[in-house]
Design a protein around this motif. Structure first.
Motif, PDB file in Angstrom:
ATOM      1  N   ASP A   1      38.276 -38.470  63.815  1.00  0.00           N
ATOM      2  CA  ASP A   1      38.138 -38.260  62.381  1.00  0.00           C
ATOM      3  C   ASP A   1      36.679 -38.183  61.936  1.00  0.00           C
ATOM      4  O   ASP A   1      36.393 -38.007  60.751  1.00  0.00           O
ATOM      5  N   ARG A   2      35.734 -38.328  62.888  1.00  0.00           N
ATOM      6  CA  ARG A   2      34.291 -38.262  62.628  1.00  0.00           C
ATOM      7  C   ARG A   2      33.812 -39.385  61.713  1.00  0.00           C
ATOM      8  O   ARG A   2      32.774 -39.272  61.080  1.00  0.00           O
ATOM      9  N   GLN A   3      34.566 -40.479  61.646  1.00  0.00           N
ATOM     10  CA  GLN A   3      34.189 -41.598  60.793  1.00  0.00           C
ATOM     11  C   GLN A   3      34.093 -42.913  61.564  1.00  0.00           C
ATOM     12  O   GLN A   3      33.127 -43.657  61.419  1.00  0.00           O
ATOM     13  N   TRP A   4      35.094 -43.213  62.398  1.00  0.00           N
ATOM     14  CA  TRP A   4      35.088 -44.458  63.162  1.00  0.00           C
ATOM     15  C   TRP A   4      34.073 -44.378  64.286  1.00  0.00           C
ATOM     16  O   TRP A   4      33.956 -43.356  64.963  1.00  0.00           O
ATOM     17  N   LEU A   5      33.330 -45.476  64.500  1.00  0.00           N
ATOM     18  CA  LEU A   5      32.413 -45.581  65.629  1.00  0.00           C
ATOM     19  C   LEU A   5      33.084 -46.401  66.727  1.00  0.00           C
ATOM     20  O   LEU A   5      33.538 -47.523  66.493  1.00  0.00           O
ATOM     21  N   GLN A   6      33.143 -45.846  67.931  1.00  0.00           N
ATOM     22  CA  GLN A   6      33.864 -46.468  69.032  1.00  0.00           C
ATOM     23  C   GLN A   6      32.944 -47.400  69.822  1.00  0.00           C
ATOM     24  O   GLN A   6      32.414 -47.048  70.871  1.00  0.00           O
TER      25      GLN A   6
ATOM     26  N   LYS B   1      38.912 -53.531  59.986  1.00  0.00           N
ATOM     27  CA  LYS B   1      39.778 -53.945  61.087  1.00  0.00           C
ATOM     28  C   LYS B   1      40.246 -52.724  61.863  1.00  0.00           C
ATOM     29  O   LYS B   1      40.686 -51.723  61.281  1.00  0.00           O
ATOM     30  N   SER B   2      40.140 -52.825  63.177  1.00  0.00           N
ATOM     31  CA  SER B   2      40.586 -51.746  64.061  1.00  0.00           C
ATOM     32  C   SER B   2      41.132 -52.370  65.334  1.00  0.00           C
ATOM     33  O   SER B   2      40.383 -52.970  66.112  1.00  0.00           O
ATOM     34  N   GLY B   3      42.431 -52.252  65.547  1.00  0.00           N
ATOM     35  CA  GLY B   3      43.034 -52.869  66.723  1.00  0.00           C
ATOM     36  C   GLY B   3      42.970 -54.380  66.629  1.00  0.00           C
ATOM     37  O   GLY B   3      43.389 -54.990  65.645  1.00  0.00           O
ATOM     38  N   LEU B   4      42.379 -55.014  67.670  1.00  0.00           N
ATOM     39  CA  LEU B   4      42.296 -56.468  67.713  1.00  0.00           C
ATOM     40  C   LEU B   4      40.996 -57.004  67.134  1.00  0.00           C
ATOM     41  O   LEU B   4      40.745 -58.207  67.167  1.00  0.00           O
ATOM     42  N   GLY B   5      40.157 -56.146  66.610  1.00  0.00           N
ATOM     43  CA  GLY B   5      38.884 -56.602  66.058  1.00  0.00           C
ATOM     44  C   GLY B   5      38.443 -55.730  64.897  1.00  0.00           C
ATOM     45  O   GLY B   5      39.256 -55.072  64.236  1.00  0.00           O
ATOM     46  N   ARG B   6      37.149 -55.738  64.652  1.00  0.00           N
ATOM     47  CA  ARG B   6      36.581 -54.919  63.570  1.00  0.00           C
ATOM     48  C   ARG B   6      35.538 -53.973  64.147  1.00  0.00           C
ATOM     49  O   ARG B   6      34.790 -54.336  65.058  1.00  0.00           O
ATOM     50  N   ARG B   7      35.481 -52.769  63.561  1.00  0.00           N
ATOM     51  CA  ARG B   7      34.521 -51.768  63.992  1.00  0.00           C
ATOM     52  C   ARG B   7      33.984 -51.022  62.768  1.00  0.00           C
ATOM     53  O   ARG B   7      34.638 -50.970  61.732  1.00  0.00           O
ATOM     54  N   PRO B   8      32.790 -50.441  62.872  1.00  0.00           N
ATOM     55  CA  PRO B   8      32.207 -49.738  61.725  1.00  0.00           C
ATOM     56  C   PRO B   8      32.861 -48.381  61.502  1.00  0.00           C
ATOM     57  O   PRO B   8      33.261 -47.696  62.446  1.00  0.00           O
ATOM     58  N   LYS B   9      32.939 -48.017  60.211  1.00  0.00           N
ATOM     59  CA  LYS B   9      33.520 -46.734  59.839  1.00  0.00           C
ATOM     60  C   LYS B   9      32.701 -46.131  58.702  1.00  0.00           C
ATOM     61  O   LYS B   9      32.477 -46.783  57.678  1.00  0.00           O
ATOM     62  N   PHE B  10      32.246 -44.889  58.879  1.00  0.00           N
ATOM     63  CA  PHE B  10      31.542 -44.183  57.820  1.00  0.00           C
ATOM     64  C   PHE B  10      32.528 -43.816  56.710  1.00  0.00           C
ATOM     65  O   PHE B  10      33.699 -43.556  56.970  1.00  0.00           O
ATOM     66  N   ARG B  11      32.026 -43.772  55.485  1.00  0.00           N
ATOM     67  CA  ARG B  11      32.909 -43.530  54.343  1.00  0.00           C
ATOM     68  C   ARG B  11      33.321 -42.069  54.219  1.00  0.00           C
ATOM     69  O   ARG B  11      34.346 -41.773  53.594  1.00  0.00           O
ATOM     70  N   VAL B  12      32.563 -41.171  54.779  1.00  0.00           N
ATOM     71  CA  VAL B  12      32.942 -39.757  54.829  1.00  0.00           C
ATOM     72  C   VAL B  12      32.622 -39.259  56.241  1.00  0.00           C
ATOM     73  O   VAL B  12      31.795 -39.852  56.946  1.00  0.00           O
ATOM     74  N   PRO B  13      33.260 -38.173  56.678  1.00  0.00           N
ATOM     75  CA  PRO B  13      33.009 -37.660  58.032  1.00  0.00           C
ATOM     76  C   PRO B  13      31.544 -37.275  58.244  1.00  0.00           C
ATOM     77  O   PRO B  13      30.860 -36.805  57.333  1.00  0.00           O
ATOM     78  N   ILE B  14      31.073 -37.461  59.472  1.00  0.00           N
ATOM     79  CA  ILE B  14      29.707 -37.129  59.864  1.00  0.00           C
ATOM     80  C   ILE B  14      29.689 -35.722  60.447  1.00  0.00           C
ATOM     81  O   ILE B  14      30.518 -35.378  61.302  1.00  0.00           O
ATOM     82  N   LEU B  15      28.749 -34.914  60.007  1.00  0.00           N
ATOM     83  CA  LEU B  15      28.598 -33.561  60.520  1.00  0.00           C
ATOM     84  C   LEU B  15      27.565 -33.536  61.637  1.00  0.00           C
ATOM     85  O   LEU B  15      26.701 -34.405  61.735  1.00  0.00           O
TER      86      LEU B  15
END
Length: 367
Positions: free
Chosen positions: A25-30, A178-192
């Motif tokens: 989705d170009r927002q969540w950082l893995q 929150k993402s899965g079993l923990g928390r991860r950063p997510k941008f508010r709009v997709p990154i180009l």
């Protein structure tokens, strides 16, 4: 006296500049581990842009396309500068044709009360007008008036030189969700685009790859000057004893005699027999360390404070609530007559941490 790199450190559970990818989705950082704290998070893009949580935007900045000095005439001495804070028109003090540098013009505009934008000499003779009231897409600077062309703004013959500059929203803000079993950063709009993204953060103890939930990081560290940190004397003896006890016997292909069988004993059903075997393993491993130091002393000076002289006491106790966890207390004596105490907790992996989530040490309070 010999030296050895210090290996064991209290783990900070910090991951520094981990290269991460964007999700579909170009927002969540893995990130490879969940993020424990928002305050310790840093997002760095292309090795130069630090992205704050509210995003990164830049104000409008309009730079003259020619460098000074500028030739001014009385009939072309009016400049109008417009920014979000308002519009100001200033008549430059020109009564006869005169040549002025960008720095001189910037100082005059400031003296005349210009507040909508900050004029300055960029150090190379160009005049730079920057919006000081807003950033991002709401920021702009516009120049007009009879002196605009003379000052290098909006020349009629140069179509790619704008009269107007617009601020930019470089990267959006982000949140820790929150993402899965923990928390991860997510941008508010997709990154180009395809930026290189690095994330620094602290992770949870149970997911820390630096210490593997043991609270102790076994790695080298260096001073601010780049020098490796060494230990000696009693500290060296303490580390040498722990290393041989914590190393699986036979795991070193060049020195298969080095180590102990303690870790392989954990999990056996006969608790009393296991405690005896662990005690015997400890004494055998430390006896091998003594022999190693004897051989070492033939080629290198071994101080009395780092030399293992005797094993004074070995106590192995199973944990009261978990029979697969053992607390091993070892007291050794160096050749100077000083006692050195070792405290080790052995447990089956993934059953009980060395210091649990309730922040209590197994086997008693921390020393």
């Amino acid at each position: 006296m010999s030296l050895e790199l210090q290996l064991a450190w209290p783990c900070t559970h910090i991951t520094l500049e981990e290269v991460v990818t964007l999700d579909y989705d170009r927002q969540w950082l893995q990130t490879s581990q969940p993020v424990a704290s928002l305050g310790a998070m840093r997002i760095l893009i292309d090795n130069e842009l630090l992205i704050p949580q509210f995003g990164l935007s830049v104000p409008a900045a309009l730079r003259s396309f020619v460098a000074g000095p500028f030739d001014l005439v009385p009939t072309e001495n009016v400049v109008t500068i417009t920014a979000p804070a308002g519009t100001q028109t200033i008549a430059l003090n020109v009564t006869v044709p005169v040549r002025r540098t960008a720095a001189e013009l910037a100082n005059e505009l400031l003296r005349r009360g210009l507040t909508v934008a900050l004029p300055e000499d960029d150090g190379h003779g160009y005049l730079l007008l920057s919006d000081t009231s807003r950033v991002g897409s709401d920021s702009f600077v516009r120049v007009s008036g009879s002196a605009a062309t003379t000052l290098g703004f909006g020349a009629q013959l140069v179509s790619d030189r704008p009269w107007r500059a617009q601020g930019r929203d470089l990267y959006p803000g982000w949140d820790l969700l929150k993402s899965g079993l923990g928390r991860r950063p997510k941008f508010r709009v997709p990154i180009l685009g395809t930026p290189v993204i690095k994330v620094s953060y602290t992770t949870t103890v149970s997911q820390c790859r630096r210490c593997r939930s043991t609270f102790v990081e076994n790695d080298y560290r260096f001073t601010v000057g780049g020098d490796a940190i060494f230990i000696q004397n009693e500290d060296l003896l303490y580390q040498a004893a722990l290393k041989i006890l914590l190393t699986d016997l036979g795991s070193n292909p060049f020195h298969r005699w080095y180590g102990s069988r303690i870790r392989s004993r954990i999990g056996a059903k006969a608790v009393g027999g296991v405690a005896s075997l662990i005690s015997e393993d400890v004494r055998k491993a430390l006896q091998n360390l003594q022999q190693l130091q004897v051989k070492q002393s033939q080629y290198q000076q071994v101080s009395n404070k780092e030399r293992l002289y005797a094993v004074l006491n070995v106590q192995v106790r199973p944990h009261q609530q978990d029979p697969t966890t053992f607390l091993v207390d070892v007291v050794v004596q160096n050749a100077s007559g000083d006692p050195v105490q070792l405290n080790i907790v052995f447990t089956v992996p993934s059953t009980v941490a060395l210091m649990g989530s309730n922040m209590l040490y197994l086997g008693g309070p921390p020393r």
